[in-house]
Design a protein around this motif. Structure first.
Motif, PDB file in Angstrom:
ATOM      1  N   GLY A  21       2.262   1.461  -3.534  1.00 15.79           N
ATOM      2  CA  GLY A  21       1.346   2.608  -3.541  1.00 15.79           C
ATOM      3  C   GLY A  21       2.059   3.945  -3.514  1.00 15.79           C
ATOM      4  O   GLY A  21       3.278   4.027  -3.693  1.00 15.79           O
ATOM      5  N   SER A  22       1.301   4.988  -3.263  1.00 13.87           N
ATOM      6  CA  SER A  22       1.812   6.357  -3.324  1.00 13.87           C
ATOM      7  C   SER A  22       2.851   6.640  -2.241  1.00 13.87           C
ATOM      8  O   SER A  22       2.889   5.989  -1.218  1.00 13.87           O
ATOM      9  CB  SER A  22       0.666   7.345  -3.125  1.00 13.87           C
ATOM     10  OG  SER A  22      -0.388   7.015  -3.965  1.00 13.87           O
ATOM     11  N   ARG A  23       3.653   7.669  -2.514  1.00 16.89           N
ATOM     12  CA  ARG A  23       4.603   8.241  -1.556  1.00 16.89           C
ATOM     13  C   ARG A  23       5.545   7.205  -0.943  1.00 16.89           C
ATOM     14  O   ARG A  23       5.907   7.282   0.232  1.00 16.89           O
ATOM     15  CB  ARG A  23       3.857   9.004  -0.458  1.00 16.89           C
ATOM     16  CG  ARG A  23       3.069  10.180  -0.986  1.00 16.89           C
ATOM     17  CD  ARG A  23       2.350  10.926   0.108  1.00 16.89           C
ATOM     18  NE  ARG A  23       1.127  10.257   0.527  1.00 16.89           N
ATOM     19  CZ  ARG A  23       0.900   9.802   1.739  1.00 16.89           C
ATOM     20  NH1 ARG A  23       1.785   9.948   2.687  1.00 16.89           N
ATOM     21  NH2 ARG A  23      -0.229   9.221   2.021  1.00 16.89           N
ATOM     22  N   ASN A  76       3.900   4.394  -7.544  1.00 14.07           N
ATOM     23  CA  ASN A  76       2.784   5.296  -7.774  1.00 14.07           C
ATOM     24  C   ASN A  76       3.183   6.718  -7.394  1.00 14.07           C
ATOM     25  O   ASN A  76       4.330   6.968  -7.043  1.00 14.07           O
ATOM     26  CB  ASN A  76       1.571   4.807  -6.971  1.00 14.07           C
ATOM     27  CG  ASN A  76       0.278   5.124  -7.677  1.00 14.07           C
ATOM     28  OD1 ASN A  76       0.083   6.238  -8.163  1.00 14.07           O
ATOM     29  ND2 ASN A  76      -0.606   4.152  -7.754  1.00 14.07           N
ATOM     30  N   PHE A  77       2.233   7.607  -7.443  1.00 14.27           N
ATOM     31  CA  PHE A  77       2.367   9.027  -7.144  1.00 14.27           C
ATOM     32  C   PHE A  77       3.442   9.371  -6.094  1.00 14.27           C
ATOM     33  O   PHE A  77       3.446   8.857  -4.999  1.00 14.27           O
ATOM     34  CB  PHE A  77       1.002   9.475  -6.645  1.00 14.27           C
ATOM     35  CG  PHE A  77       0.807  10.943  -6.491  1.00 14.27           C
ATOM     36  CD1 PHE A  77       1.016  11.795  -7.558  1.00 14.27           C
ATOM     37  CD2 PHE A  77       0.380  11.467  -5.285  1.00 14.27           C
ATOM     38  CE1 PHE A  77       0.799  13.152  -7.419  1.00 14.27           C
ATOM     39  CE2 PHE A  77       0.152  12.819  -5.140  1.00 14.27           C
ATOM     40  CZ  PHE A  77       0.364  13.664  -6.209  1.00 14.27           C
ATOM     41  N   GLY A  84       0.835  -1.205   0.000  1.00 17.74           N
ATOM     42  CA  GLY A  84       0.000   0.000   0.000  1.00 17.74           C
ATOM     43  C   GLY A  84       0.864   1.248   0.000  1.00 17.74           C
ATOM     44  O   GLY A  84       2.066   1.201  -0.285  1.00 17.74           O
ATOM     45  N   ALA A  85       0.259   2.365   0.355  1.00 17.38           N
ATOM     46  CA  ALA A  85       0.974   3.644   0.327  1.00 17.38           C
ATOM     47  C   ALA A  85       2.123   3.653   1.340  1.00 17.38           C
ATOM     48  O   ALA A  85       2.201   2.803   2.223  1.00 17.38           O
ATOM     49  CB  ALA A  85      -0.004   4.773   0.622  1.00 17.38           C
TER      50      ALA A  85
END
Lengths: 303, 652
Positions: B113-115, B132-133, B94-95
């Motif tokens: 996931g992000s960050r 991701n982002f 996940g993030a």
């Protein structure tokens, strides 16, 4: 400040499973919101009939509220087919064929409306998933799909009417659960109010529901409405929306709020955390997917 | 290999057993994990843990020397703050995978996931799929290897470290650039991939910091400082302070940074008075012996409380803003007066730990100096959300103070103008915060109180969140609080006054009917025992002293704390300057000040007719100004002002 969940069974697989699944999923993420819990469940629709649910409370207060509701129903030419006082709710099924928005606004004058729909029924109250189930027999609902929400109240009070899901005031069968915060809330609300839409709370989730329902009523597809919502709404959000036949999600561009989904041949399930999804499949590792920032999608019962 | 079945026992019990097995040198297999949070948090013994399924948030977080294998997915914050060892994830993460890691090797065979790698300091985070982002957001060091695509804005605001991208770089973050990869680096990456049996034939693009934003472009020119009492005067629009401000801004073209607190006149505790004429009371030779002042803070939910000989603590101030010697002296003084000290941002030094008998360890968004070992040797843990002098902003530590040694403790590149993140990577709402608090409790076996430091902003909402997320107490910091470095306008105009903060906080607790379920330590411009007694009357459980202790220990209030060349050796990291500061002597000075506070609290309490500080209450106070009356809802009694002035005149 909350946890969200949504589930849709393919084909005829829903039945009693939908409500049961949502209770389990919300129990699994209750740590995200211990104050209140709610369910939006979509059952069988009968032609020309509407289901209405109100907060009426208990005792004398409830008696006068029910009287007011029945009086207004008569004025609106809605004839009662069946009714029930359960927990703090008054649930009524009526025969009605007029304009739903006008009808809904009129009913709001009589008592606090929780939901109106041909197939939608929202149950929400203070307490945890199992407590709300116990009060309102949620597990007995037969449905095809539904949404759920656990809430940690911060800015507004711990009151049943501030619990989610939110019904799109004035539009039958549209419900929303939302985790996050819409920062251009007042700007967006004023725009909608200028077009005579009414709001019953100061909650940003109600705004998303009305915003989407307005698009849908203009004949815009849910997919498209979700797409524009990502442009139009500022803030951090992960939300789920449901209509009579669809479930959709949208996630903000900053990917601040969590969301995770799982699909198989029988169902589509979405939740804030995988721990909720795993409640449906204990002991089984799931091939889940985290939607990317700024993304949206819908699932339809027919596909 | 021992098997633990999470379908049968809760994570808390499982973690205790895993710790036990780790100490015995046994390996562990966890079955039916079902994406539960906090599995394996807080382990510091060498151990192999295999998780048969998916894990939830903070899997293997706050650990050292562990080897984790997760068959499927993990939730947010994989390997949070891990030191050494490895975590291999078979599925997706996940993030914020690898958030704030300080070493170790993290391998994710799926996507992340992000960050990812946010504020990481060292080690390797490797993702075989796509990121991701904002991968590498605000990273300070270490490397991220992404075999797939980078996602948008890779390397956003990174200060150090390297990100290698095997697939497509979707877009670069601010102040990031692509540079060439040299042969040695490639060999090292290939060796890493071989070790984890990751097949990759392609080449890499290397993303690093572009160096355009690590320092302020123009430094503030040093000027002769205006004395604080002149500085705080507001008699004239175009006074010396305004002129200086305009002049400096004409040179640097940006907002100014300075030390110390706001200098505007605001409603404060000095606008309140005691209803009873205390000058008439006879306190006798030893008021302290007549009043019970012992106060426990942090025990309301079952943790071991801080035991304070009086309702007083030291406010959080960082080693970094202050010199090591200063933190040591404050620690010694806190022990001499039997109260608690607080690390502030930037880690715990041995000197400070040894000096302070009771020490709260503070965790900030940059996780600078944050680690499991110091958590375990702390007496309390504190999540910093913001501070009264600059609510909503991160700390600032100018390059002059970011020495090699300090940078090492904090895990950041030396010589940068450190602008600490204003947000935590893993606290983006009350719902995430509750999972973070639980992680800290898991890591320290539920023994330590966990508090939250709140700069007064939206106190009403924040207090409710603090209660619902299960904190043991709140450190509430009003606008009159100070800082080592902050934007000048922010200090003057952002936030709400200390008296307004405590009122809002108490209202919030009343509203949800939980006054007895939260303790409040009020701080922000508290100068003496009289202020403390008034704060206690208003409803605080204890008070915090920050700036007062610094001044008691030799500070001359020149407001140049941010510059790093403090003449008294307090707000500096320069050894030559620090030499001037004598911790043992200053500790005695600070201790004597704290004892004067004790005497004053006791004298007021006794004079009001009480035997215990807990008996102090609102009915003992009146307001001297309409503003203070409006804020506190105390009776407005301007007549008391004359008495106040009369007394002042008499004392001289």
């Amino acid at each position: 400040m909350c946890g969200i969940a949504g589930i849709m069974y393919r084909g005829e697989g829903g039945g009693l499973h939908v409500a049961k699944a949502l209770i389990d999923m919300l129990d699994g993420c209750q740590h995200r919101g211990p104050d209140s819990t709610g369910f939006a469940l979509y059952g069988q629709a009968a032609k020309g009939e509407l289901k209405l649910r109100f907060f009426v409370g208990q005792g004398d207060e409830a008696v006068t509220a029910v009287e007011r509701i029945q009086k207004t129903l008569a004025e609106q030419h809605a004839s009662i087919i069946e009714d029930e006082h359960i927990g703090d709710n008054y649930r009524v099924v009526v025969q009605f064929s007029g304009d739903v928005r006008k009808f809904a606004y009129a009913m709001e004058q009589a008592a606090k409306v929780i939901s109106i729909g041909e197939s939608l029924d929202i149950v929400k109250d203070v307490g945890k998933a199992h407590e709300v189930d116990e009060r309102y027999a949620v597990h007995k609902f037969t449905s095809t799909h539904g949404l759920g929400h656990v809430r940690l109240a911060t800015e507004s009070d711990v009151k049943p009417e501030s619990a989610h899901p939110f019904w799109a005031t004035g539009f039958a069968d549209v419900a929303i659960v939302h985790n996050g915060q819409i920062t251009n809330y007042w700007k967006m609300r004023r725009r909608l109010e200028q077009r005579d839409f009414e709001f019953r709370t100061d909650n940003d989730s109600e705004l998303i529901a009305v915003y989407l329902a307005d698009k849908l009523s203009q004949g815009i597809a849910l997919q498209e409405a979700l797409k524009t919502s990502i442009d139009d709404l500022d803030g951090t959000f992960s939300f789920l929306v449901s209509t009579k036949d669809e479930i959709g999600y949208a996630k903000d561009r900053l990917a601040v709020k969590p969301m995770i989904m799982y699909e198989n041949d029988d169902l589509i399930a979405v939740a804030s955390e995988e721990v909720s999804l795993n409640r449906l499949f204990p002991g089984q590792a799931l091939n889940t997917k985290e939607p990317p920032p700024g993304s949206y999608n819908t699932w339809s019962r027919s596909t | 290999m021992v098997t633990i079945d999470l379908a049968k026992i809760p994570v808390r019990e499982a973690n205790e057993r895993i710790r036990q097995y780790g100490a015995e040198g046994q390996d562990v297999e966890v079955i039916n994990p079902d994406a539960r949070h906090h599995i394996g948090v807080g382990l510091t013994a060498e151990i192999n843990v295999k998780i048969r399924g998916s894990a939830g948030y903070f899997c293997a977080g706050l650990t050292d020397k562990v080897h984790f294998e997760v068959d499927n997915n993990v939730g947010w914050g994989l390997g949070d703050n891990i030191y050494n060892g490895s975590v291999v994830v078979g599925g997706n993460a996940g993030a914020i995978a690898g958030v704030a890691i300080r070493g170790a090797e993290l391998v994710i065979r799926g996507n992340m996931g992000s960050r990812a790698g946010q504020v990481m300091k060292a080690g390797t985070l490797c993702c075989a799929g796509n990121a991701n982002f904002m991968a590498g957001y605000m990273m300070y060091g270490g490397r991220i290897i992404i075999l797939g695509d980078s996602g948008e804005r890779v390397g956003e605001d990174m200060a150090g470290g390297e990100i290698y991208v095997g697939g497509e770089v979707h877009s670069l973050g601010s102040d990031a650039q692509i540079v060439d990869v040299d042969g040695a680096e490639l060999d090292d990456i290939r060796a890493f991939l071989d070790r984890y049996e990751l097949k990759f034939k392609g080449t890499f693009k290397k993303v690093v910091n572009a160096g355009k934003n690590l320092r302020y472009a123009t430094s503030e020119r040093q000027v002769r400082s205006i004395p604080f009492f002149t500085f705080s005067g507001e008699t004239d629009y175009w006074n010396a302070k305004i002129q200086e401000d305009l002049y400096i801004k004409s040179q640097i073209g940006r907002y100014r940074i300075r030390g110390y607190g706001g200098a505007r006149e605001l409603p404060h505790l000095s606008d309140l008075a005691f209803k009873k004429d205390l000058s008439q009371s006879d306190h006798g030779p030893d008021p302290v012996s007549k009043v019970n002042m012992y106060t426990e803070i942090g025990g309301i939910n079952g943790a071991t409380p801080l035991k304070l000989s009086m309702p007083v603590m030291i406010a959080p101030m960082s080693y970094g803003a202050l010199s090591r010697s200063t933190k040591q002296a404050i620690g010694m003084a806190s022990s001499l007066s039997s109260i608690a000290e607080n690390t502030g941002e930037g880690g715990m030094s041995d000197a400070q730990r040894d000096a302070a008998a009771q020490l709260i360890f503070q965790c900030l968004g940059g996780r600078l100096g944050w680690n499991i070992y110091d958590m375990k040797r702390a007496n309390g843990l504190e999540i910093y959300i913001s501070q009264g002098a600059k609510p909503g902003f991160g700390g600032q530590l100018m390059a002059k103070k970011v020495t090699k040694e300090l940078a090492e403790i904090r895990g950041i590149p030396p010589g940068i103008d450190l602008r600490s993140p204003s947000r935590h990577p893993d606290i983006l709402g009350a719902d995430d915060l509750v999972i973070k608090v639980e992680e800290f409790r898991e890591a320290t076996s539920y023994k330590l109180p966990v508090s939250v430091k709140l700069g007064a902003g939206r106190v009403r909402d924040d207090m409710k969140i603090a209660v619902k997320d299960g904190f043991d107490f709140v450190e509430l910091d009003g606008m009159q609080g100070s800082t080592g470095a902050g934007g000048a306008e922010v200090m003057e105009y952002v936030g709400i006054p200390t008296v307004a903060a405590i009122m809002e906080a108490l209202d919030a607790l009343e509203e949800i009917g939980v006054r007895d379920k939260m303790q409040i330590v009020l701080m922000g411009g508290i100068r003496d025992g009289i202020d403390a007694a008034k704060a206690l009357c208003l409803g605080s459980d204890a008070v915090g002293y920050g700036t007062s202790t610094i001044i008691a220990g030799g500070c001359i209030a020149c407001m140049q704390c941010h510059v790093g060349q403090c003449v008294t050796g307090i707000a500096t990291q320069d050894p030559e300057h620090e030499k001037r500061y004598q911790p043992a002597i200053e500790a005695q000075n600070i201790h004597r000040f704290l004892e004067s506070v004790r005497w004053q609290i006791a004298t007021v309490t006794h004079a009001l007719g009480y035997t215990d500080v807990k008996q102090l209450n609102r009915d003992d106070l009146v307001a001297l100004t309409p503003e203070a009356a409006a804020i506190t809802r105390l009776p407005y009694e301007p007549g008391y002002r004359d008495r106040h002035l009369e007394l002042k005149a008499k004392v001289g």
